[in-house]
Design a protein around this motif. Structure first.
Motif, short mmCIF file in Angstrom:
data_model
loop_
_atom_site.label_atom_id
_atom_site.label_comp_id
_atom_site.label_asym_id
_atom_site.label_seq_id
_atom_site.Cartn_x
_atom_site.Cartn_y
_atom_site.Cartn_z
N ALA A 272 16.76 13.64 21.62
CA ALA A 272 15.70 13.32 22.57
C ALA A 272 14.33 13.34 21.90
CB ALA A 272 15.72 14.31 23.73
N LEU A 273 14.22 14.06 20.80
CA LEU A 273 12.95 14.11 20.05
C LEU A 273 12.86 13.03 18.98
CD1 LEU A 273 12.72 17.98 19.68
CD2 LEU A 273 11.26 16.51 21.09
N GLY A 274 13.89 12.17 18.90
CA GLY A 274 13.84 11.07 17.95
C GLY A 274 14.54 11.34 16.63
N PHE A 275 15.25 12.46 16.53
CA PHE A 275 15.99 12.76 15.30
C PHE A 275 17.47 12.51 15.57
CE2 PHE A 275 12.08 15.14 15.02
CZ PHE A 275 11.67 14.86 13.73
N GLY A 276 17.93 11.28 15.27
CA GLY A 276 19.26 10.86 15.64
C GLY A 276 20.33 11.09 14.59
N VAL A 277 19.96 11.60 13.41
CA VAL A 277 20.94 11.77 12.34
C VAL A 277 20.89 13.20 11.82
CG1 VAL A 277 21.56 11.07 9.98
CG2 VAL A 277 20.78 9.36 11.62
N THR A 278 22.06 13.81 11.72
CA THR A 278 22.20 15.12 11.08
C THR A 278 23.19 14.96 9.95
OG1 THR A 278 21.72 16.32 13.12
CG2 THR A 278 22.87 17.54 11.39
N VAL A 279 22.82 15.46 8.78
CA VAL A 279 23.65 15.34 7.59
C VAL A 279 23.80 16.72 6.97
CG1 VAL A 279 23.92 14.23 5.33
CG2 VAL A 279 22.77 13.00 7.18
N PHE A 280 25.03 17.05 6.60
CA PHE A 280 25.30 18.28 5.87
C PHE A 280 25.40 17.92 4.40
CE2 PHE A 280 26.88 19.08 10.12
CZ PHE A 280 26.28 20.29 10.40
N LEU A 281 24.65 18.62 3.58
CA LEU A 281 24.66 18.37 2.14
C LEU A 281 25.28 19.55 1.41
CD1 LEU A 281 21.07 16.96 1.52
CD2 LEU A 281 23.20 15.69 1.82
N GLY A 282 26.18 19.24 0.48
CA GLY A 282 26.68 20.24 -0.45
C GLY A 282 25.88 20.06 -1.74
N ILE A 283 25.22 21.10 -2.18
CA ILE A 283 24.37 21.04 -3.38
C ILE A 283 24.99 21.91 -4.46
CG2 ILE A 283 22.08 21.53 -4.35
CD1 ILE A 283 21.78 19.48 -2.21
N LYS A 284 25.21 21.30 -5.60
CA LYS A 284 25.66 22.04 -6.78
C LYS A 284 24.49 22.07 -7.75
CE LYS A 284 28.92 23.85 -9.40
NZ LYS A 284 29.39 25.18 -9.12
N LEU A 285 24.05 23.25 -8.13
CA LEU A 285 22.95 23.36 -9.06
C LEU A 285 23.43 23.02 -10.47
CD1 LEU A 285 21.14 26.60 -7.84
CD2 LEU A 285 20.67 24.22 -7.25
N GLY A 286 22.57 22.38 -11.23
CA GLY A 286 22.90 22.04 -12.61
C GLY A 286 22.77 23.27 -13.49
N THR A 287 23.40 23.22 -14.63
CA THR A 287 23.33 24.36 -15.55
C THR A 287 22.20 24.22 -16.56
OG1 THR A 287 24.95 23.31 -16.98
CG2 THR A 287 25.77 24.88 -15.36
N LYS A 288 21.67 23.02 -16.73
CA LYS A 288 20.58 22.82 -17.69
C LYS A 288 19.31 23.49 -17.17
CE LYS A 288 22.21 18.50 -19.58
NZ LYS A 288 21.99 17.08 -19.72
N GLY A 289 18.68 24.26 -18.03
CA GLY A 289 17.43 24.89 -17.65
C GLY A 289 17.60 26.16 -16.82
N ARG A 290 18.80 26.38 -16.32
CA ARG A 290 19.09 27.60 -15.56
C ARG A 290 17.99 27.96 -14.56
NH1 ARG A 290 24.16 29.52 -15.38
NH2 ARG A 290 25.06 29.74 -17.42
N VAL A 291 17.76 27.06 -13.62
CA VAL A 291 16.76 27.32 -12.58
C VAL A 291 17.19 28.54 -11.76
CG1 VAL A 291 17.81 25.83 -10.84
CG2 VAL A 291 15.36 26.24 -10.79
N SER A 292 16.23 29.32 -11.33
CA SER A 292 16.58 30.50 -10.54
C SER A 292 16.91 30.09 -9.12
CB SER A 292 15.44 31.52 -10.55
OG SER A 292 14.40 31.11 -9.69
N LEU A 293 17.79 30.85 -8.50
CA LEU A 293 18.16 30.60 -7.12
C LEU A 293 16.93 30.72 -6.22
CD1 LEU A 293 21.52 32.59 -6.90
CD2 LEU A 293 21.18 30.18 -7.40
N GLU A 294 16.05 31.67 -6.52
CA GLU A 294 14.85 31.86 -5.72
C GLU A 294 13.95 30.64 -5.77
OE1 GLU A 294 15.82 34.13 -8.09
OE2 GLU A 294 16.74 35.55 -6.68
#
Length: 151
Positions: free
Chosen positions: A61-83
């Protein structure tokens, strides 16, 4: 952990159905006085059982007609922190939930958009540019049924 009796469980079920009910209306429904109902609600809040009350919006009703679930796998290069990832993804307004999970993916996101082209814009310009994103898997929600919890 707090001990819940049958009246507490009935109170929680009633609040889960409609959290806007006052303690007087809840008490009448459960056969309790208004002060007794209020004391039970306060005890449940203080114990952390009731962590707040929220408003459910009808996104369509607010104009948001699509919901998508994303599975995200973090890359190992650079070892970004979870935070760093969590802070960056939480700043995207279209991302409704961020769940750190165990399994094939590191995170599961719930993303809302106006339509598929809008989702594609969010995906390309915002999510794919997040620190540490390795791979992304998308599932478009067709329908949703909310079931009451185990209380």
């Amino acid at each position: 952990m707090i001990a819940l009796d049958e009246t507490d469980r009935a109170l929680l079920r009633a609040l889960a159905e409609d959290a806007t009910q006052g303690s007087g209306a809840l008490g009448r429904r459960l056969g309790l006085s208004q002060p007794a109902t209020w004391r039970r609600i306060k005890r449940l809040e203080e114990a952390g059982v009731l962590a707040g009350r929220r408003l459910d919006l009808d996104l369509g009703a607010l104009g948001f007609g699509v919901t998508v679930f994303l599975g995200i796998k973090l890359g190992t290069k650079g070892r970004v922190s979870l935070e760093d990832f969590e802070r960056a993804v939480s700043a995207i307004p279209e991302v409704q939930t961020v769940e750190h999970i165990l399994g094939v993916y590191d995170y599961r996101l719930r993303v809302t958009a106006r339509d598929i082209p809008d989702f594609e814009r969010v995906l390309r310009r915002r999510i794919m540019t997040l620190p540490g994103v390795g791979s992304v898997d998308a599932n478009v929600m067709l329908s949703e049924e909310r079931l009451p919890g185990p209380i």
